[in-house]
Design a protein around this motif. Sequence first.
Motif, PDB file in Angstrom:
ATOM      1  N   ARG A 128      41.793  48.852  36.722  1.00  0.00           N
ATOM      2  CA  ARG A 128      41.455  50.395  37.228  1.00  0.00           C
ATOM      3  C   ARG A 128      43.242  50.746  37.968  1.00  0.00           C
ATOM      4  O   ARG A 128      43.460  51.699  37.488  1.00  0.00           O
ATOM      5  N   GLU A 129      43.481  49.683  38.738  1.00  0.00           N
ATOM      6  CA  GLU A 129      44.702  49.996  39.365  1.00  0.00           C
ATOM      7  C   GLU A 129      45.816  50.147  38.261  1.00  0.00           C
ATOM      8  O   GLU A 129      46.751  51.052  38.469  1.00  0.00           O
ATOM      9  N   THR A 130      45.937  49.082  37.432  1.00  0.00           N
ATOM     10  CA  THR A 130      46.903  49.006  36.276  1.00  0.00           C
ATOM     11  C   THR A 130      46.876  50.504  35.543  1.00  0.00           C
ATOM     12  O   THR A 130      47.986  51.275  35.424  1.00  0.00           O
ATOM     13  N   GLY A 131      45.750  50.996  35.231  1.00  0.00           N
ATOM     14  CA  GLY A 131      45.566  52.321  34.678  1.00  0.00           C
ATOM     15  C   GLY A 131      45.786  53.411  35.508  1.00  0.00           C
ATOM     16  O   GLY A 131      46.630  54.312  34.978  1.00  0.00           O
ATOM     17  N   ILE A 132      45.617  53.513  36.692  1.00  0.00           N
ATOM     18  CA  ILE A 132      46.094  54.462  37.795  1.00  0.00           C
ATOM     19  C   ILE A 132      47.596  54.514  37.728  1.00  0.00           C
ATOM     20  O   ILE A 132      48.238  55.577  37.625  1.00  0.00           O
ATOM     21  N   GLN A 133      48.049  53.258  37.777  1.00  0.00           N
ATOM     22  CA  GLN A 133      49.538  53.109  38.115  1.00  0.00           C
ATOM     23  C   GLN A 133      50.289  53.711  36.677  1.00  0.00           C
ATOM     24  O   GLN A 133      51.215  54.417  36.693  1.00  0.00           O
ATOM     25  N   LYS A 134      49.704  53.255  35.589  1.00  0.00           N
ATOM     26  CA  LYS A 134      50.267  53.833  34.034  1.00  0.00           C
ATOM     27  C   LYS A 134      50.188  55.136  34.160  1.00  0.00           C
ATOM     28  O   LYS A 134      51.207  55.778  33.641  1.00  0.00           O
ATOM     29  N   GLU A 136      50.051  57.215  36.595  1.00  0.00           N
ATOM     30  CA  GLU A 136      51.216  58.061  37.388  1.00  0.00           C
ATOM     31  C   GLU A 136      52.490  57.783  37.009  1.00  0.00           C
ATOM     32  O   GLU A 136      53.231  58.534  36.820  1.00  0.00           O
ATOM     33  N   ILE A 137      52.793  56.599  36.342  1.00  0.00           N
ATOM     34  CA  ILE A 137      54.183  56.500  35.667  1.00  0.00           C
ATOM     35  C   ILE A 137      54.351  57.614  34.858  1.00  0.00           C
ATOM     36  O   ILE A 137      55.449  58.190  34.362  1.00  0.00           O
ATOM     37  N   ARG A 138      53.379  57.718  33.743  1.00  0.00           N
ATOM     38  CA  ARG A 138      53.307  58.711  32.672  1.00  0.00           C
ATOM     39  C   ARG A 138      53.873  60.152  33.370  1.00  0.00           C
ATOM     40  O   ARG A 138      54.431  60.724  32.717  1.00  0.00           O
ATOM     41  N   ARG A 139      52.870  60.556  34.180  1.00  0.00           N
ATOM     42  CA  ARG A 139      52.852  61.851  34.929  1.00  0.00           C
ATOM     43  C   ARG A 139      54.363  61.853  35.554  1.00  0.00           C
ATOM     44  O   ARG A 139      54.914  63.049  35.390  1.00  0.00           O
ATOM     45  N   LEU A 140      54.969  61.045  36.004  1.00  0.00           N
ATOM     46  CA  LEU A 140      56.290  61.158  36.819  1.00  0.00           C
ATOM     47  C   LEU A 140      57.281  61.263  35.639  1.00  0.00           C
ATOM     48  O   LEU A 140      58.247  62.002  35.875  1.00  0.00           O
ATOM     49  N   ILE A 144      59.974  64.086  35.272  1.00  0.00           N
ATOM     50  CA  ILE A 144      61.275  63.806  35.191  1.00  0.00           C
ATOM     51  C   ILE A 144      61.758  64.613  33.918  1.00  0.00           C
ATOM     52  O   ILE A 144      63.137  65.225  34.241  1.00  0.00           O
ATOM     53  N   ALA A 145      61.257  64.445  32.850  1.00  0.00           N
ATOM     54  CA  ALA A 145      61.882  65.204  31.458  1.00  0.00           C
ATOM     55  C   ALA A 145      61.893  66.642  31.872  1.00  0.00           C
ATOM     56  O   ALA A 145      62.732  67.459  31.437  1.00  0.00           O
TER      57      ALA A 145
END
Length: 181
Positions: A128-134, A136-140, A144-145
């Motif tokens: 679950r944490e890994t999914g949330i972090q991924k 968050e990374i995608r959103r960030l 950035i883009a």
Amino acid sequence: MEALVRRIRHDIREASQHIQEPKTLKASVAALFSRYGTDRLGVSGGLEADIQQEYERQREYLEKSVDSLKRRLTKDMELYRSENMRIMQENVSLIKEINELRRENKMMKQRTCDGIRLQGTRGDTTARETGIQKEEIRRLRERIAELERRCTVGSMDGDPLTQARPESATRTLPPLATASQ
């Protein structure tokens, strides 16, 4: 005399029809005796004494047989009782052992389930944490883009707020040290 014997045979056959009914048979035999008793046949007194002695001898034999059978029955019952008690005690000990093994099995299953549950919870939490972090990374990355697009569009406009990124944007920076390292 032959006619008398035929009549006796006939009456005996009729009496034997009641062999399955003891009371009726007894009455039939009593009637036969009263009809063809010893006086009519002319049986002598000496013969009757021999018959009485034979009867007593057989009676004594049967009484002795009954006594020996009673003793044997008592002995067999005692052996049966002791064997039965031994088997019951063995069964009680086996039942206790079975119950202990069941409790032990239940505890082992509980421990196994608890271990799996703990691993599953840790795995679920980690996933679950890994999914949330991924996410968050995608959103960030999308943010950035979008900001980079705005910067390139803004630098063409000459807008000071949307100037081009500094030179460090083109080179890769080293990763940040995290608190866990």
